[in-house]
Design a protein around this motif. Structure first.
Motif, short mmCIF file in Angstrom:
data_model
loop_
_atom_site.label_atom_id
_atom_site.label_comp_id
_atom_site.label_asym_id
_atom_site.label_seq_id
_atom_site.Cartn_x
_atom_site.Cartn_y
_atom_site.Cartn_z
N VAL A 133 1.04 -1.00 -0.03
CA VAL A 133 0.58 -0.53 -0.08
C VAL A 133 1.04 1.42 -0.03
O VAL A 133 1.95 1.40 0.89
CB VAL A 133 -1.24 0.13 1.10
CG1 VAL A 133 -2.19 1.44 0.86
CG2 VAL A 133 -1.70 -0.89 1.27
N ALA A 134 0.55 2.20 -0.93
CA ALA A 134 1.67 3.09 -1.15
C ALA A 134 0.46 4.61 -1.26
O ALA A 134 -0.96 4.40 -2.11
CB ALA A 134 2.54 3.61 -2.54
N THR A 135 0.76 5.60 -0.81
CA THR A 135 -0.25 6.81 -1.06
C THR A 135 0.65 7.57 -2.65
O THR A 135 -0.39 8.30 -3.33
CB THR A 135 -0.34 7.83 -0.34
OG1 THR A 135 1.81 8.24 -0.42
CG2 THR A 135 -0.62 7.47 0.98
N ILE A 188 -3.35 -2.23 -5.30
CA ILE A 188 -3.26 -1.40 -4.47
C ILE A 188 -4.71 -1.24 -3.72
O ILE A 188 -5.01 -1.26 -2.67
CB ILE A 188 -2.76 0.78 -4.11
CG1 ILE A 188 -0.82 0.44 -4.01
CG2 ILE A 188 -2.89 1.20 -3.01
CD1 ILE A 188 -0.03 1.41 -4.63
N ILE A 189 -5.45 -0.70 -5.19
CA ILE A 189 -6.88 -0.61 -5.18
C ILE A 189 -7.92 -2.24 -4.16
O ILE A 189 -8.39 -1.45 -3.55
CB ILE A 189 -7.77 0.01 -5.60
CG1 ILE A 189 -7.26 1.41 -6.15
CG2 ILE A 189 -9.32 -0.14 -5.89
CD1 ILE A 189 -8.18 1.86 -7.74
N ILE A 197 -6.54 -2.13 -1.00
CA ILE A 197 -7.74 -1.70 0.60
C ILE A 197 -8.91 -2.30 0.22
O ILE A 197 -9.34 -3.09 1.03
CB ILE A 197 -7.95 -0.21 -0.50
CG1 ILE A 197 -6.56 0.17 0.37
CG2 ILE A 197 -8.47 0.29 0.29
CD1 ILE A 197 -6.19 1.94 -0.40
N LYS A 198 -9.13 -3.30 -0.73
CA LYS A 198 -10.66 -3.86 -0.79
C LYS A 198 -10.65 -4.42 0.27
O LYS A 198 -11.77 -4.86 0.60
CB LYS A 198 -11.24 -4.44 -1.75
CG LYS A 198 -11.99 -2.46 -3.06
CD LYS A 198 -12.07 -3.34 -3.96
CE LYS A 198 -12.80 -1.64 -4.79
NZ LYS A 198 -13.60 -0.47 -4.36
N LEU A 237 6.40 5.59 10.75
CA LEU A 237 5.53 6.32 10.88
C LEU A 237 5.07 6.85 9.36
O LEU A 237 5.76 8.86 9.42
CB LEU A 237 5.44 8.51 12.12
CG LEU A 237 4.71 8.58 12.30
CD1 LEU A 237 3.67 7.94 13.18
CD2 LEU A 237 5.45 9.63 13.44
N GLN A 250 2.13 8.05 6.55
CA GLN A 250 0.57 8.02 6.03
C GLN A 250 -0.06 5.87 5.45
O GLN A 250 -0.71 5.76 6.33
CB GLN A 250 0.17 8.66 5.03
CG GLN A 250 -0.90 9.11 4.55
CD GLN A 250 -1.82 9.07 6.29
OE1 GLN A 250 -1.28 10.17 6.70
NE2 GLN A 250 -2.97 8.95 7.09
N ALA A 251 0.58 5.04 4.84
CA ALA A 251 -0.33 3.86 4.36
C ALA A 251 0.20 3.12 5.62
O ALA A 251 -1.18 2.84 5.94
CB ALA A 251 0.93 2.80 3.86
N ILE A 260 -0.13 4.13 8.81
CA ILE A 260 -1.07 4.75 10.07
C ILE A 260 -2.31 4.49 9.59
O ILE A 260 -3.91 4.43 9.84
CB ILE A 260 -0.82 6.72 10.01
CG1 ILE A 260 0.13 7.06 10.46
CG2 ILE A 260 -2.05 7.59 10.21
CD1 ILE A 260 0.82 8.02 10.35
N THR A 261 -2.89 4.86 8.55
CA THR A 261 -4.49 4.41 7.44
C THR A 261 -4.29 2.85 7.51
O THR A 261 -5.90 2.65 8.20
CB THR A 261 -4.32 5.05 5.93
OG1 THR A 261 -3.91 6.15 6.13
CG2 THR A 261 -5.40 4.08 5.18
N GLY A 286 -4.95 2.55 11.42
CA GLY A 286 -6.28 3.11 11.50
C GLY A 286 -8.04 2.81 10.75
O GLY A 286 -8.75 2.52 11.91
N ASN A 287 -7.57 1.82 9.60
CA ASN A 287 -8.76 0.97 9.41
C ASN A 287 -9.14 -0.29 10.12
O ASN A 287 -9.96 -0.46 10.75
CB ASN A 287 -8.64 1.17 8.27
CG ASN A 287 -9.30 2.15 7.34
OD1 ASN A 287 -10.19 1.93 6.98
ND2 ASN A 287 -8.37 2.93 6.70
#
Lengths: 122, 206
Positions: free
Chosen positions: B85-87, B115-116, B119-120, B139, B141-142, B144-145, B148-149
């Motif tokens: 997973v990456a942004t 990546i989609i 996430i699914k 630390l 974003q990937a 953290i996301t 969080g999920n």
């Protein structure tokens, strides 16, 4: 447009928007080359949706994705026994513009690249 | 029905739940190497192809019916190896690995789809091994996301501090950043501390 545009949005400006509206608005502006500074943060499911939408919008040549960084602040819990971190600001911008980010507790420093020049934001 | 209520219903009906453990993390954090180690140890063959080029895994790979047995306890599960997973995905990064421009662009396109897909799959997994490269800043974003999920969906997970065989590795940095979660330091490549991981998996997911 020459130069770097930064839009600052208060949490009030976002509270009436649905998750889809928020994500669409962010992607639209970031694809235009803008950097968005949001008060507070997105929810985890909104973050996942933002990454998913970003992946759909990547067009190889012009838009390679986003960078997101959060500025956290330390807050004491109700009885002051322990500290927790809350997000004060969220910065979202195009990955090819946001070049260097230094992050420490209560401090975020970012260098954005515009063409051959660069701008620094602290 | 969300995962929490599905699990509650399973418990109320005393229904045996099928555990589906997803491997999540950044590209090149070592997810497929770990999936291969687990599959080699417990079913005798690897799961996927590994390489140094990021986004080698661009679609989900699944191995059903893996059984880990530790100290008389058994964990039955399906293993799901997901793309990193990456942004952002920039095809130019692949050129330095010797890919042609056409190959790099094709890999970038497939990586975005992967990546989609990853996430699914968060809707379907019932446990997660979140694999982090312990030589890198955790630390991101990937990470953290994903965390969080997982927290919001009440999906149990272990953080894997991988690549502890490398001198610049720091599993302590990951523990310091995520003190509320279990961090298991391993080298998936050299099977270092892998028995400890199996113990933690049995404890967490069974």
């Amino acid at each position: 447009m020459e130069g770097l545009r930064m839009d600052f949005l208060s949490s009030k400006a976002l509270e009436d928007k649905s998750s889809i509206e928020k994500v669409s608005m962010i992607i639209e502006r970031v694809k235009d080359g803008d950097i968005l500074v949001l008060e507070g943060s997105l929810t985890p499911s909104e973050e996942a949706e933002l990454i998913e939408t970003t992946m759909r919008e990547i067009d190889i040549e012009n838009f390679v994705g986003i960078d997101i960084h959060t500025l956290e602040k330390d807050e004491k819990t109700l009885f002051g026994f322990s500290k927790k971190k809350t997000v004060g600001l969220t910065i979202i911008g195009p990955a090819n513009v946001m070049k260097t980010v230094k992050k420490r507790s209560n401090f975020l420093s970012m260098i954005a690249k515009i063409g051959d020049s660069s701008a620094s934001v602290h | 029905m969300n995962t929490f209520f599905r699990r509650l219903l399973d418990k109320l009906l005393r229904r045996k739940r099928k555990v589906k453990i997803g491997l999540y993390g950044h590209p090149n954090s070592g997810k497929t190497t770990l999936a291969n180690t687990i599959c080699e140890d417990w079913i005798g063959r690897p799961l996927g192809v590994i390489s140094d080029i990021p986004h080698e895994t661009r679609s989900v790979y699944k191995q059903e019916e893996v059984v880990i047995e530790k100290d008389g306890a058994k964990l039955y599960f399906d293993i799901i190896d997901t793309p990193g997973v990456a942004t952002k995905v920039d095809y130019k990064n692949f050129l330095k690995y010797g890919l042609s421009e056409r190959e790099a662009k094709e890999r970038a396109k497939e990586a975005t789809k992967g990546i989609i897909e990853a996430i699914k799959w968060l809707d379907d997994v019932t446990g997660v091994l979140l694999v982090m490269d312990s030589t890198e800043d955790p630390l991101t974003q990937a990470n953290i996301t994903i965390i969080g999920n997982l927290e919001a969906r009440k999906i149990p997970f272990l953080i894997i501090a991988n690549k502890i065989d490398l001198p610049e590795s720091s599993a302590d940095r990951i523990s310091a950043v995520f003190p509320q979660h279990t961090v298991v330091p391993i080298s998936a490549l050299h099977k270092e501390n892998i028995e400890e991981l199996y113990m933690e998996m049995v404890k967490k997911f069974r």
